[in-house]
Motif scaffolding. Structure first.
Motif, PDB file in Angstrom:
ATOM      1  N   ARG A  33       0.797  -1.222   0.000  1.00 32.81           N
ATOM      2  CA  ARG A  33       0.000   0.000   0.000  1.00 32.81           C
ATOM      3  C   ARG A  33       0.834   1.279   0.000  1.00 32.81           C
ATOM      4  NH1 ARG A  33      -5.290  -0.559   2.300  1.00 32.81           N
ATOM      5  NH2 ARG A  33      -5.809  -2.738   2.589  1.00 32.81           N
ATOM      6  N   ARG A  34       2.084   1.177   0.389  1.00 32.87           N
ATOM      7  CA  ARG A  34       2.845   2.401   0.609  1.00 32.87           C
ATOM      8  C   ARG A  34       3.216   3.108  -0.691  1.00 32.87           C
ATOM      9  NH1 ARG A  34       8.656   0.122   2.840  1.00 32.87           N
ATOM     10  NH2 ARG A  34       9.751   1.068   1.110  1.00 32.87           N
ATOM     11  N   PRO A  35       3.080   4.419  -0.708  1.00 31.24           N
ATOM     12  CA  PRO A  35       3.401   5.184  -1.910  1.00 31.24           C
ATOM     13  C   PRO A  35       4.908   5.347  -2.050  1.00 31.24           C
ATOM     14  CG  PRO A  35       2.677   6.660  -0.171  1.00 31.24           C
ATOM     15  CD  PRO A  35       2.548   5.257   0.368  1.00 31.24           C
ATOM     16  N   LEU A  36       5.420   5.050  -3.229  1.00 31.14           N
ATOM     17  CA  LEU A  36       6.865   5.110  -3.427  1.00 31.14           C
ATOM     18  C   LEU A  36       7.292   6.046  -4.547  1.00 31.14           C
ATOM     19  CD1 LEU A  36       7.606   1.403  -2.649  1.00 31.14           C
ATOM     20  CD2 LEU A  36       8.554   3.374  -1.463  1.00 31.14           C
ATOM     21  N   THR A  37       6.375   6.872  -5.006  1.00 30.39           N
ATOM     22  CA  THR A  37       6.717   7.906  -5.981  1.00 30.39           C
ATOM     23  C   THR A  37       6.077   9.204  -5.507  1.00 30.39           C
ATOM     24  OG1 THR A  37       4.745   7.682  -7.372  1.00 30.39           O
ATOM     25  CG2 THR A  37       6.590   6.191  -7.862  1.00 30.39           C
ATOM     26  N   PRO A  38       6.508  10.341  -6.043  1.00 30.88           N
ATOM     27  CA  PRO A  38       5.892  11.606  -5.649  1.00 30.88           C
ATOM     28  C   PRO A  38       4.397  11.687  -5.978  1.00 30.88           C
ATOM     29  CG  PRO A  38       8.021  12.018  -6.646  1.00 30.88           C
ATOM     30  CD  PRO A  38       7.726  10.553  -6.851  1.00 30.88           C
ATOM     31  N   THR A  39       3.902  10.838  -6.890  1.00 33.00           N
ATOM     32  CA  THR A  39       2.472  10.834  -7.214  1.00 33.00           C
ATOM     33  C   THR A  39       1.716   9.708  -6.506  1.00 33.00           C
ATOM     34  OG1 THR A  39       2.924   9.549  -9.219  1.00 33.00           O
ATOM     35  CG2 THR A  39       2.787  11.950  -9.458  1.00 33.00           C
ATOM     36  N   GLY A  40       2.364   9.046  -5.552  1.00 33.69           N
ATOM     37  CA  GLY A  40       1.678   8.064  -4.720  1.00 33.69           C
ATOM     38  C   GLY A  40       1.550   6.666  -5.287  1.00 33.69           C
ATOM     39  N   THR A  41       2.271   6.320  -6.321  1.00 36.73           N
ATOM     40  CA  THR A  41       2.147   4.988  -6.928  1.00 36.73           C
ATOM     41  C   THR A  41       2.429   3.908  -5.895  1.00 36.73           C
ATOM     42  OG1 THR A  41       2.810   5.888  -9.061  1.00 36.73           O
ATOM     43  CG2 THR A  41       2.937   3.490  -8.802  1.00 36.73           C
ATOM     44  N   ASN A  42       1.509   2.951  -5.827  1.00 42.68           N
ATOM     45  CA  ASN A  42       1.615   1.839  -4.884  1.00 42.68           C
ATOM     46  C   ASN A  42       1.042   0.585  -5.530  1.00 42.68           C
ATOM     47  OD1 ASN A  42      -1.354   1.386  -3.659  1.00 42.68           O
ATOM     48  ND2 ASN A  42      -1.032   3.550  -4.135  1.00 42.68           N
ATOM     49  N   ASP A  82      -9.215   5.625  -7.141  1.00 42.21           N
ATOM     50  CA  ASP A  82      -9.029   4.270  -7.659  1.00 42.21           C
ATOM     51  C   ASP A  82      -7.569   3.839  -7.634  1.00 42.21           C
ATOM     52  OD1 ASP A  82      -8.483   6.185  -9.727  1.00 42.21           O
ATOM     53  OD2 ASP A  82      -8.570   4.576 -11.204  1.00 42.21           O
ATOM     54  N   MET A  83      -6.669   4.703  -7.189  1.00 42.59           N
ATOM     55  CA  MET A  83      -5.239   4.409  -7.239  1.00 42.59           C
ATOM     56  C   MET A  83      -4.639   4.046  -5.886  1.00 42.59           C
ATOM     57  SD  MET A  83      -4.510   4.591 -10.451  1.00 42.59           S
ATOM     58  CE  MET A  83      -2.726   4.613 -10.483  1.00 42.59           C
ATOM     59  N   TYR A  84      -5.498   3.847  -4.882  1.00 43.42           N
ATOM     60  CA  TYR A  84      -5.010   3.343  -3.595  1.00 43.42           C
ATOM     61  C   TYR A  84      -6.151   2.612  -2.905  1.00 43.42           C
ATOM     62  CZ  TYR A  84      -7.461   7.032  -1.022  1.00 43.42           C
ATOM     63  OH  TYR A  84      -8.418   7.841  -0.478  1.00 43.42           O
ATOM     64  N   ALA A  85      -5.799   1.707  -2.011  1.00 43.03           N
ATOM     65  CA  ALA A  85      -6.807   0.962  -1.264  1.00 43.03           C
ATOM     66  C   ALA A  85      -7.050   1.649   0.072  1.00 43.03           C
ATOM     67  CB  ALA A  85      -6.338  -0.470  -1.030  1.00 43.03           C
ATOM     68  N   ALA A  86      -8.320   1.882   0.368  1.00 48.03           N
ATOM     69  CA  ALA A  86      -8.694   2.469   1.661  1.00 48.03           C
ATOM     70  C   ALA A  86      -8.404   1.464   2.777  1.00 48.03           C
ATOM     71  CB  ALA A  86     -10.178   2.836   1.640  1.00 48.03           C
ATOM     72  N   VAL A  87      -8.360   1.950   3.996  1.00 44.01           N
ATOM     73  CA  VAL A  87      -8.051   1.105   5.144  1.00 44.01           C
ATOM     74  C   VAL A  87      -8.986  -0.094   5.233  1.00 44.01           C
ATOM     75  CG1 VAL A  87      -7.960   1.038   7.679  1.00 44.01           C
ATOM     76  CG2 VAL A  87      -7.020   2.999   6.447  1.00 44.01           C
ATOM     77  N   ASP A  88     -10.266   0.119   4.913  1.00 44.51           N
ATOM     78  CA  ASP A  88     -11.236  -0.972   5.030  1.00 44.51           C
ATOM     79  C   ASP A  88     -11.292  -1.870   3.786  1.00 44.51           C
ATOM     80  OD1 ASP A  88     -12.408   0.950   3.410  1.00 44.51           O
ATOM     81  OD2 ASP A  88     -14.403   0.714   4.278  1.00 44.51           O
ATOM     82  N   ASP A 151       6.788  -3.108 -11.320  1.00 49.15           N
ATOM     83  CA  ASP A 151       8.137  -3.666 -11.286  1.00 49.15           C
ATOM     84  C   ASP A 151       9.094  -2.708 -10.584  1.00 49.15           C
ATOM     85  OD1 ASP A 151       9.830  -5.848 -11.913  1.00 49.15           O
ATOM     86  OD2 ASP A 151      10.607  -4.780 -13.662  1.00 49.15           O
ATOM     87  N   VAL A 152       9.007  -1.429 -10.925  1.00 50.70           N
ATOM     88  CA  VAL A 152       9.881  -0.432 -10.305  1.00 50.70           C
ATOM     89  C   VAL A 152       9.549  -0.281  -8.819  1.00 50.70           C
ATOM     90  CG1 VAL A 152      10.513   2.010 -10.285  1.00 50.70           C
ATOM     91  CG2 VAL A 152      10.323   0.788 -12.458  1.00 50.70           C
ATOM     92  N   VAL A 153       8.263  -0.202  -8.491  1.00 54.10           N
ATOM     93  CA  VAL A 153       7.863  -0.057  -7.093  1.00 54.10           C
ATOM     94  C   VAL A 153       8.331  -1.264  -6.280  1.00 54.10           C
ATOM     95  CG1 VAL A 153       5.869   0.066  -5.529  1.00 54.10           C
ATOM     96  CG2 VAL A 153       5.946   1.511  -7.564  1.00 54.10           C
ATOM     97  N   ARG A 154       8.152  -2.465  -6.814  1.00 56.88           N
ATOM     98  CA  ARG A 154       8.585  -3.666  -6.090  1.00 56.88           C
ATOM     99  C   ARG A 154      10.096  -3.654  -5.886  1.00 56.88           C
ATOM    100  NH1 ARG A 154       6.577  -8.961  -4.466  1.00 56.88           N
ATOM    101  NH2 ARG A 154       8.336  -9.704  -3.256  1.00 56.88           N
ATOM    102  N   GLU A 155      10.847  -3.226  -6.885  1.00 55.54           N
ATOM    103  CA  GLU A 155      12.302  -3.151  -6.728  1.00 55.54           C
ATOM    104  C   GLU A 155      12.672  -2.176  -5.610  1.00 55.54           C
ATOM    105  OE1 GLU A 155      16.408  -2.400  -9.290  1.00 55.54           O
ATOM    106  OE2 GLU A 155      14.466  -2.157 -10.282  1.00 55.54           O
TER     107      GLU A 155
END
Length: 195
Positions: A33-42, A82-88, A151-155
């Motif tokens: 879930r964690r955002p790893l780019t300045p635009t929040g990609t997760n 639609d680009m992140y999962a809410a807590v629930d 792929d980039v986020v996982r790396e």
């Protein structure tokens, strides 16, 4: 052996789907879930997004609506919801949503010919109508584009890379080889920047 264009396009879409799901394997709830780019990609957000757009492109476009509630796609929803999962929204919730969206899309693909026409309501009239062929190309491309993001986020999370576990599509170098390679690329970039 004959060439079946629909089957080939469908297979490319499926390979992208599998890559997306593999990128979440073995990671914690936080890491997916964690955002790893300045635009929040997760990672989980990418899967949620792809589930949503598969439902729309292979459902709404061809008059094959789904009954899945997607409140994050509503006109009055938060931008990028639609680009992140809410807590629930659990990992299982999102992965199950993606699998249901895939099954719905697959039923549309199986039922229609490549030249079957549809209408994408959120596209302008000058590009409508569309065909199943067009939408298959669009969604295979979109899925692989997001698989590249994944792929980039996982790396960045744990160093895992590659196209899929059995075929990483990368040189078989160890840590020293990769460190040397990155140093060479950095030196090349600096030299080019100083020209």
């Amino acid at each position: 052996m004959g060439y079946d264009a629909k089957a080939k396009l469908h297979r490319y879409l499926q390979v992208g789907r599998e890559a997306m799901l593999w990128k979440l394997d073995g990671l914690s709830e936080y890491d997916i879930r964690r955002p790893l780019t300045p635009t929040g990609t997760n990672l989980l957000g990418l899967v949620k997004h792809l589930a949503s757009v598969e439902y729309d492109y292979f459902g709404v476009t061809f008059g094959r609506p789904h009954d899945e509630p997607l409140p994050w796609m509503a006109d009055d929803s938060e931008p990028n919801a639609d680009m992140y999962a809410a807590v629930d929204e659990s990992r299982d919730d999102i992965l199950d949503l993606y699998r249901r969206a895939n099954a719905h899309a697959d039923a549309t693909i199986d039922a229609l010919d490549l030249d079957s026409e549809g209408h994408v309501p959120w596209w302008s009239d000058d590009v409508n109508p569309v065909t199943l062929h067009w939408i298959l190309v669009h969604m295979a491309t979109e899925t692989h584009r997001h698989a590249g993001h994944a792929d980039v986020v996982r790396e960045l999370i744990d160093g895992e890379v590659g196209y899929r576990p059995a075929a990483p599509n990368l040189p078989d170098g160890g840590a020293d080889w990769w460190a040397d390679y990155v140093a060479r690329v950095e030196a090349t970039a600096r030299a080019a920047g100083e020209r």
